[in-house]
Design a protein around this motif. Structure first.
Motif, PDB file in Angstrom:
ATOM      1  N   ASN A  62      55.130  49.870  31.735  1.00 37.75           N
ATOM      2  CA  ASN A  62      54.713  49.976  32.962  1.00 37.75           C
ATOM      3  C   ASN A  62      53.608  48.662  33.037  1.00 37.75           C
ATOM      4  O   ASN A  62      53.380  47.866  33.926  1.00 37.75           O
ATOM      5  CB  ASN A  62      53.907  51.100  33.255  1.00 37.75           C
ATOM      6  N   VAL A  63      52.821  48.406  31.577  1.00 37.43           N
ATOM      7  CA  VAL A  63      51.942  47.487  31.533  1.00 37.43           C
ATOM      8  C   VAL A  63      52.763  46.078  31.465  1.00 37.43           C
ATOM      9  O   VAL A  63      52.350  45.171  31.988  1.00 37.43           O
ATOM     10  CB  VAL A  63      51.174  47.641  30.257  1.00 37.43           C
ATOM     11  N   TRP A  64      53.743  46.255  30.899  1.00 33.11           N
ATOM     12  CA  TRP A  64      54.767  45.047  30.831  1.00 33.11           C
ATOM     13  C   TRP A  64      55.221  44.524  32.243  1.00 33.11           C
ATOM     14  O   TRP A  64      55.186  43.270  32.476  1.00 33.11           O
ATOM     15  CB  TRP A  64      55.949  45.245  29.936  1.00 33.11           C
ATOM     16  N   LYS A  65      55.415  45.518  33.173  1.00 26.22           N
ATOM     17  CA  LYS A  65      55.668  45.460  34.388  1.00 26.22           C
ATOM     18  C   LYS A  65      54.766  44.649  34.986  1.00 26.22           C
ATOM     19  O   LYS A  65      54.777  44.052  36.050  1.00 26.22           O
ATOM     20  CB  LYS A  65      56.315  46.606  35.125  1.00 26.22           C
ATOM     21  N   ALA A  66      53.333  45.255  34.669  1.00 26.67           N
ATOM     22  CA  ALA A  66      52.327  44.636  35.537  1.00 26.67           C
ATOM     23  C   ALA A  66      52.034  43.076  35.299  1.00 26.67           C
ATOM     24  O   ALA A  66      51.817  42.383  36.064  1.00 26.67           O
ATOM     25  CB  ALA A  66      50.900  45.267  35.023  1.00 26.67           C
ATOM     26  N   GLY A  67      52.530  42.871  34.013  1.00 27.68           N
ATOM     27  CA  GLY A  67      52.712  41.260  33.621  1.00 27.68           C
ATOM     28  C   GLY A  67      51.588  40.306  34.180  1.00 27.68           C
ATOM     29  O   GLY A  67      50.262  40.570  34.329  1.00 27.68           O
ATOM     30  N   ALA A  68      52.088  39.527  34.844  1.00 22.70           N
ATOM     31  CA  ALA A  68      51.516  38.365  35.633  1.00 22.70           C
ATOM     32  C   ALA A  68      50.606  38.822  36.442  1.00 22.70           C
ATOM     33  O   ALA A  68      49.657  38.285  36.739  1.00 22.70           O
ATOM     34  CB  ALA A  68      52.497  37.244  35.998  1.00 22.70           C
ATOM     35  N   LEU A  69      51.096  39.767  37.244  1.00 24.84           N
ATOM     36  CA  LEU A  69      50.200  40.511  38.501  1.00 24.84           C
ATOM     37  C   LEU A  69      49.043  41.189  37.867  1.00 24.84           C
ATOM     38  O   LEU A  69      47.806  41.107  38.505  1.00 24.84           O
ATOM     39  CB  LEU A  69      51.136  41.424  39.040  1.00 24.84           C
ATOM     40  N   GLY A  70      49.178  41.745  36.561  1.00 20.37           N
ATOM     41  CA  GLY A  70      47.940  42.020  36.046  1.00 20.37           C
ATOM     42  C   GLY A  70      47.084  41.237  35.495  1.00 20.37           C
ATOM     43  O   GLY A  70      45.836  41.231  35.643  1.00 20.37           O
ATOM     44  N   VAL A  71      47.487  39.997  34.915  1.00 20.64           N
ATOM     45  CA  VAL A  71      46.673  38.857  34.724  1.00 20.64           C
ATOM     46  C   VAL A  71      45.850  38.389  35.988  1.00 20.64           C
ATOM     47  O   VAL A  71      44.878  38.294  35.700  1.00 20.64           O
ATOM     48  CB  VAL A  71      47.497  37.947  33.981  1.00 20.64           C
ATOM     49  N   LEU A  72      46.664  38.430  37.140  1.00 25.31           N
ATOM     50  CA  LEU A  72      46.261  37.508  38.269  1.00 25.31           C
ATOM     51  C   LEU A  72      45.204  38.714  38.922  1.00 25.31           C
ATOM     52  O   LEU A  72      44.149  37.980  39.216  1.00 25.31           O
ATOM     53  CB  LEU A  72      47.258  37.678  39.087  1.00 25.31           C
ATOM     54  N   LEU A  73      45.321  39.959  38.520  1.00 26.32           N
ATOM     55  CA  LEU A  73      44.103  40.884  39.071  1.00 26.32           C
ATOM     56  C   LEU A  73      42.936  40.526  38.305  1.00 26.32           C
ATOM     57  O   LEU A  73      41.900  40.654  39.028  1.00 26.32           O
ATOM     58  CB  LEU A  73      44.732  42.350  39.076  1.00 26.32           C
ATOM     59  N   GLY A  74      43.012  40.543  36.892  1.00 22.16           N
ATOM     60  CA  GLY A  74      41.977  40.282  36.135  1.00 22.16           C
ATOM     61  C   GLY A  74      41.086  39.072  36.404  1.00 22.16           C
ATOM     62  O   GLY A  74      39.836  39.132  36.525  1.00 22.16           O
ATOM     63  N   VAL A  75      41.958  38.157  36.647  1.00 22.57           N
ATOM     64  CA  VAL A  75      41.309  36.622  36.963  1.00 22.57           C
ATOM     65  C   VAL A  75      40.629  36.731  38.487  1.00 22.57           C
ATOM     66  O   VAL A  75      39.499  36.205  38.451  1.00 22.57           O
ATOM     67  CB  VAL A  75      42.371  35.640  37.008  1.00 22.57           C
ATOM     68  N   ALA A  76      41.165  37.746  39.395  1.00 23.35           N
ATOM     69  CA  ALA A  76      40.536  37.497  40.649  1.00 23.35           C
ATOM     70  C   ALA A  76      39.249  38.492  40.524  1.00 23.35           C
ATOM     71  O   ALA A  76      38.463  38.078  41.257  1.00 23.35           O
ATOM     72  CB  ALA A  76      41.566  38.520  41.614  1.00 23.35           C
ATOM     73  N   VAL A  77      39.164  39.316  39.695  1.00 16.41           N
ATOM     74  CA  VAL A  77      38.007  40.302  39.356  1.00 16.41           C
ATOM     75  C   VAL A  77      36.859  39.268  38.904  1.00 16.41           C
ATOM     76  O   VAL A  77      35.913  39.176  39.550  1.00 16.41           O
ATOM     77  CB  VAL A  77      38.145  41.257  38.430  1.00 16.41           C
ATOM     78  N   VAL A  78      37.347  38.395  38.162  1.00 17.02           N
ATOM     79  CA  VAL A  78      36.324  37.417  37.398  1.00 17.02           C
ATOM     80  C   VAL A  78      35.952  36.399  38.423  1.00 17.02           C
ATOM     81  O   VAL A  78      34.550  36.145  38.770  1.00 17.02           O
ATOM     82  CB  VAL A  78      37.026  36.707  36.269  1.00 17.02           C
ATOM     83  N   ILE A  79      36.723  35.903  39.256  1.00 16.54           N
ATOM     84  CA  ILE A  79      36.432  34.756  40.230  1.00 16.54           C
ATOM     85  C   ILE A  79      35.734  35.139  41.268  1.00 16.54           C
ATOM     86  O   ILE A  79      34.688  34.688  41.906  1.00 16.54           O
ATOM     87  CB  ILE A  79      37.693  34.091  40.860  1.00 16.54           C
ATOM     88  N   ILE A  80      36.540  36.266  42.347  1.00 14.54           N
ATOM     89  CA  ILE A  80      35.812  36.971  43.415  1.00 14.54           C
ATOM     90  C   ILE A  80      34.525  37.610  43.186  1.00 14.54           C
ATOM     91  O   ILE A  80      33.616  37.257  43.780  1.00 14.54           O
ATOM     92  CB  ILE A  80      36.695  37.846  44.065  1.00 14.54           C
ATOM     93  N   THR A  81      34.358  38.428  42.249  1.00 14.91           N
ATOM     94  CA  THR A  81      33.227  39.363  42.077  1.00 14.91           C
ATOM     95  C   THR A  81      32.152  38.385  41.200  1.00 14.91           C
ATOM     96  O   THR A  81      31.005  38.428  41.475  1.00 14.91           O
ATOM     97  CB  THR A  81      33.415  40.533  41.252  1.00 14.91           C
ATOM     98  N   GLY A  82      32.790  37.653  40.417  1.00 16.95           N
ATOM     99  CA  GLY A  82      31.866  36.687  39.572  1.00 16.95           C
ATOM    100  C   GLY A  82      30.959  35.740  40.547  1.00 16.95           C
ATOM    101  O   GLY A  82      29.860  35.485  40.477  1.00 16.95           O
ATOM    102  N   LEU A  83      31.617  35.059  41.506  1.00 17.53           N
ATOM    103  CA  LEU A  83      31.019  34.178  42.339  1.00 17.53           C
ATOM    104  C   LEU A  83      29.863  34.888  43.297  1.00 17.53           C
ATOM    105  O   LEU A  83      28.887  34.513  43.492  1.00 17.53           O
ATOM    106  CB  LEU A  83      32.098  33.556  43.371  1.00 17.53           C
ATOM    107  N   ALA A  84      30.460  36.075  43.718  1.00 17.68           N
ATOM    108  CA  ALA A  84      29.422  36.959  44.598  1.00 17.68           C
ATOM    109  C   ALA A  84      28.261  37.257  43.626  1.00 17.68           C
ATOM    110  O   ALA A  84      27.062  37.221  43.938  1.00 17.68           O
ATOM    111  CB  ALA A  84      30.200  37.975  44.983  1.00 17.68           C
ATOM    112  N   LEU A  85      28.385  37.813  42.336  1.00 17.57           N
ATOM    113  CA  LEU A  85      27.339  38.339  41.743  1.00 17.57           C
ATOM    114  C   LEU A  85      26.691  37.401  41.139  1.00 17.57           C
ATOM    115  O   LEU A  85      25.333  37.487  41.119  1.00 17.57           O
ATOM    116  CB  LEU A  85      28.106  39.100  40.486  1.00 17.57           C
ATOM    117  N   MET A  86      27.097  36.172  41.004  1.00 19.83           N
ATOM    118  CA  MET A  86      26.299  34.991  40.645  1.00 19.83           C
ATOM    119  C   MET A  86      25.347  34.620  41.565  1.00 19.83           C
ATOM    120  O   MET A  86      24.074  34.282  41.496  1.00 19.83           O
ATOM    121  CB  MET A  86      27.264  33.665  40.057  1.00 19.83           C
ATOM    122  N   GLY A  87      25.945  34.604  42.706  1.00 19.74           N
ATOM    123  CA  GLY A  87      24.985  33.957  43.927  1.00 19.74           C
ATOM    124  C   GLY A  87      23.801  34.867  44.421  1.00 19.74           C
ATOM    125  O   GLY A  87      22.862  34.363  44.512  1.00 19.74           O
ATOM    126  N   THR A  88      24.064  36.280  44.293  1.00 14.47           N
ATOM    127  CA  THR A  88      22.944  37.182  44.528  1.00 14.47           C
ATOM    128  C   THR A  88      22.170  37.251  43.244  1.00 14.47           C
ATOM    129  O   THR A  88      20.693  37.390  43.565  1.00 14.47           O
ATOM    130  CB  THR A  88      23.383  38.587  44.820  1.00 14.47           C
TER     131      THR A  88
END
Length: 317
Positions: A218-244
């Motif tokens: 199942n993790v293998w199936k997550a593959g690129a999508l799992g990586v994309l979700l992790g990157v999205a967490v860093v970018i989306i929450t990171g920018l917001a948290l950095m700003g506040t």
């Protein structure tokens, strides 16, 4: 042999390594927990009881008398992280509802996976990064941010997005171990010291149990999508948290350091499904995606945080 030191060289290693070991064992020998049964079976299938104990111990570290700075810093990061997860969950809920995408690149993606990945910060990694790049007070801010731990706020977020209703007893039950720990730790400092020692000790055990519930297929199936979700967490929450963080007098380092997915977040989909059966079909894919996000953010966030801290240092010279 320096096993512990070797594991700790990996970002979030005490969580990630046991989780991967459990997943490998379960993938290779899916019936091993029932084959041996007894304590071995309990260790491999008892993530929820261990997480309950973990939350009691974690709660004991939260001091009601935290300094104003810690409250302000921790509270700001806590509200921002939850607010972003709620906003993204609300938007995604308009398209996905209570289900998940069935085919294509985004197959397996659900609001449950998105919210669980964004809601909870990797506390050990945050404190380690703050110990290296931040102020001592910034490390203490996690005593407030640790309220993110567990499925409670994920349930609140899903409810606020209009996706599911949870009985009040379930909501209280999700946060009660943390509250009990907080009360005990503040009533007795010796008890706080005693219980707080259980936080790092329990991590590899519930991580292994969580991993033993994963199939690497199942993790293998997550593959690129799992990586994309992790990157999205860093970018989306990171920018917001950095700003506040910067708006409240910080330099953005603490905000970036909090842009992670906590290891125990991999257990949130199962905990949420235990409270509302509508999410049961989503648990395997959501758990795999969140587990992928844990690994990706544990690698990417330290790199981004270190880069920003060095950039600030260079500017100050």
């Amino acid at each position: 042999m320096k096993i512990k030191a070797s594991i700790e060289k990996i970002p979030g290693g005490m969580m990630i390594v046991p989780l991967l070991i459990g997943a490998i064992i379960n993938t290779a020998f899916p019936t091993i927990s029932t084959y041996f049964g007894s304590f071995t079976g309990a260790l491999m299938t008892g993530s929820l009881p261990m997480l309950a104990v973990f939350y009691v111990c974690m709660g004991s570290t939260i001091d009601f008398k935290a300094t104003p700075y810690i409250v302000k810093k921790g509270g700001t990061l806590l509200i921002t992280k939850i607010g972003i997860a709620m906003l993204v969950g609300f938007i995604a809920g308009k398209f996905l509802g209570n289900g998940m995408i069935d085919n294509g690149f985004f197959a397996g993606l659900s609001v449950l996976a998105i919210v669980a990945a964004m809601n909870d910060t990797n506390g050990g990694l945050y404190m380690a990064l703050m110990g290296q790049f931040g102020r001592k007070e910034d490390v203490g801010a996690y005593s407030i941010m640790s309220l993110e731990s567990g499925p409670f706020l994920t349930m609140i977020t899903l409810g606020a997005a209009g996706l599911a209703a949870f009985p009040w007893q379930t909501l209280v039950g999700a946060i009660l171990p943390l509250v009990v720990g907080m009360i005990l730790g503040n009533l007795d400092k010796e008890l706080r010291e005693f219980l707080s020692k259980g936080v790092p000790v329990l991590v590899p055990f519930f991580a292994f149990a969580l991993g033993a519930g994963l199939n690497l297929g199942n993790v293998w199936k997550a593959g690129a999508l799992g990586v994309l979700l992790g990157v999205a967490v860093v970018i989306i929450t990171g920018l917001a948290l950095m700003g506040t963080d910067r708006l409240t007098g910080g330099n953005g380092v603490a905000g970036l350091a909090a842009a992670t997915t906590a290891g125990n977040a991999a257990g949130v989909p199962a905990a949420v499904a235990a409270a509302n059966a509508i999410y049961v079909p989503l648990v395997p894919s959501a758990t795999a995606l969140v587990a992928s996000s844990v690994i990706v953010t544990a690698i990417l966030t330290p790199i981004v945080t270190a880069w920003w801290a060095k950039r600030l240092e260079a500017r100050s010279k």
